[in-house]
Write an enzyme that holds these catalytic residues in place. Structure first.
Site, PDB file in Angstrom:
ATOM      1  CD  GLU A 261      -3.062  -0.856   0.193  1.00 13.42           C
ATOM      2  OE1 GLU A 261      -3.385   0.315  -0.089  1.00 13.42           O
ATOM      3  OE2 GLU A 261      -3.581  -1.857  -0.350  1.00 13.42           O
TER       4      GLU A 261
ATOM      5  CD  GLU B   8      -5.332   8.959  -2.444  1.00 10.68           C
ATOM      6  OE1 GLU B   8      -5.371   8.398  -3.561  1.00 10.68           O
ATOM      7  OE2 GLU B   8      -6.328   9.102  -1.721  1.00 10.68           O
TER       8      GLU B   8
ATOM      9  CG  ASN C  42     -13.111   3.359   5.836  1.00 14.10           C
ATOM     10  OD1 ASN C  42     -13.777   2.529   6.457  1.00 14.10           O
ATOM     11  ND2 ASN C  42     -12.793   3.211   4.564  1.00 14.10           N
TER      12      ASN C  42
END
Length: 358
Positions: free
Chosen positions: A214, A223, A258
């Protein structure tokens, strides 16, 4: 037979019958002694026992907070008496009842609605003790903490040494510290402490392999493309901004829901402060462990359960990104995760186990 012999025979027979009558009948087996009372905050692994409602119960696999008799994880071992059998495993100490919204400072002790005591490990504005492992720890009459406390790593330390961690991530970003990881472990005490030594190391390797994939080997904290809108239509909205819930941390936590769920579980307001996941190493690692231990994602089980119950590494991939990668969706990405897992299990000196792919 003469009359005298008959009398002697009858007398002997009467004596034998009398003795037989005096021999006590064997009594039914008494109920077993109750094991230590079940505690909703404690972690139980396969084979561990606890008593609840005057019955002994045996855990079939890892469990925490699942009530005996109401959850399939427990096997009824029959009735029990005495011992410490009870209904919650709480102590009899007298502490003030916890109150939602009441401000607590480090060291405050409260009695929660489940009958258990908790001590504040950090100042907080009244967070629920059962969902915050950062702000609260279970507390017994003797003052010893429970198994989910926020300050102490699992007994014996992490199964991955700092040297092995550095070997796994030779080019890692300095943000991803080994100390940050070990500080986060207490939030989920079942992680890498469940099952045999081999299973413990396999789970640690599986988690770190997915983390490596990841983050590009623990290089990226966030990201690369942050322009995506991860603000789903939830009643609590996106108070930090529409484009604020991009991927962060070891599992690249994304989406407002989340951040909300992870923050509620950890006792940290991540919905309003998502940036904590990229600035606080311990919180960042905890979000990864939160997903690993509590979320099924597109799979059918948590990654933790996949590893401790023998489903295999492939099921962890399915739970993390299976809707995109599994079933032929992106075999190259799946293989990348497998390669990392094989490398890390080799470093830890354990076999990979079966079911590597999804």
């Amino acid at each position: 037979m003469s009359r005298q012999r008959l009398i002697a025979f009858l007398a002997a027979l009467a004596a034998i019958v009398g003795l037989a009558i005096l021999v006590p009948m064997s009594s039914p087996a008494s109920a077993a002694t109750c094991a230590s009372a079940w505690n909703s905050s404690s972690v139980y692994t396969g084979g561990m026992t606890a008593s609840y409602n005057n019955h002994n119960w045996s855990a079939k696999w890892w469990t925490q907070g699942e009530t005996p008799g109401a959850a399939d994880v427990w096997a009824d071992q029959g009735s029990c008496t005495g011992g410490t059998g009870g209904t919650t495993g709480g102590s009899t100490c007298s502490y003030p009842a916890w109150a939602a919204g009441h401000s607590y400072v480090t060291g405050d002790i409260v009695r929660y609605t489940n009958g258990l005591n908790y001590i504040a490990t950090h100042d907080n504005p009244g967070y629920d003790p059962t969902i915050s492992t950062w702000y609260w720890s279970p507390y017994s009459c003797s003052g010893s903490g429970g198994t989910t406390g926020g300050g102490t790593p699992p007994p014996g330390g992490f199964v991955v040494s700092e040297a092995q961690f550095n070997q796994m991530f030779p080019s890692r970003n300095s943000f991803y510290t080994y100390s940050g990881l070990t500080a986060a472990l207490s939030a989920y005490p079942g992680f890498a402490t469940t099952g045999s030594d081999t299973v413990k190391k396999q789970e640690a390797a599986a988690f770190l392999a997915n983390v490596s994939h990841e983050t590009g080997g623990l290089v990226y904290i966030t990201e690369i493309d942050k322009s995506g809108n991860y603000c789903a239509a939830e009643p609590y909205g996106c108070p930090a901004g529409t484009y604020s819930y991009y991927g962060r941390g070891p599992i690249q936590l994304s989406w407002n829901f989340n951040y909300k769920a992870a923050g509620d579980s950890l006792g940290v307001d991540l919905l309003d402060n998502p940036g904590l996941v990229e600035t606080d190493p311990a919180i960042s690692w905890k979000t990864g462990l939160w997903y690993w231990n509590t979320q099924t994602g597109p799979g059918t089980m948590t990654p933790h359960n996949a590893m401790v119950n023998g489903a295999g590494f492939g099921e962890t991939i399915r739970s993390i990104n299976g809707s995109i990668e599994c079933n032929g969706g992106n075999p190259a990405q799946v293989q990348s995760r497998i390669n990392a897992y094989q490398s890390f299990t080799a470093i830890l000196g354990v076999p990979t186990g079966s079911n590597l792919s999804c």
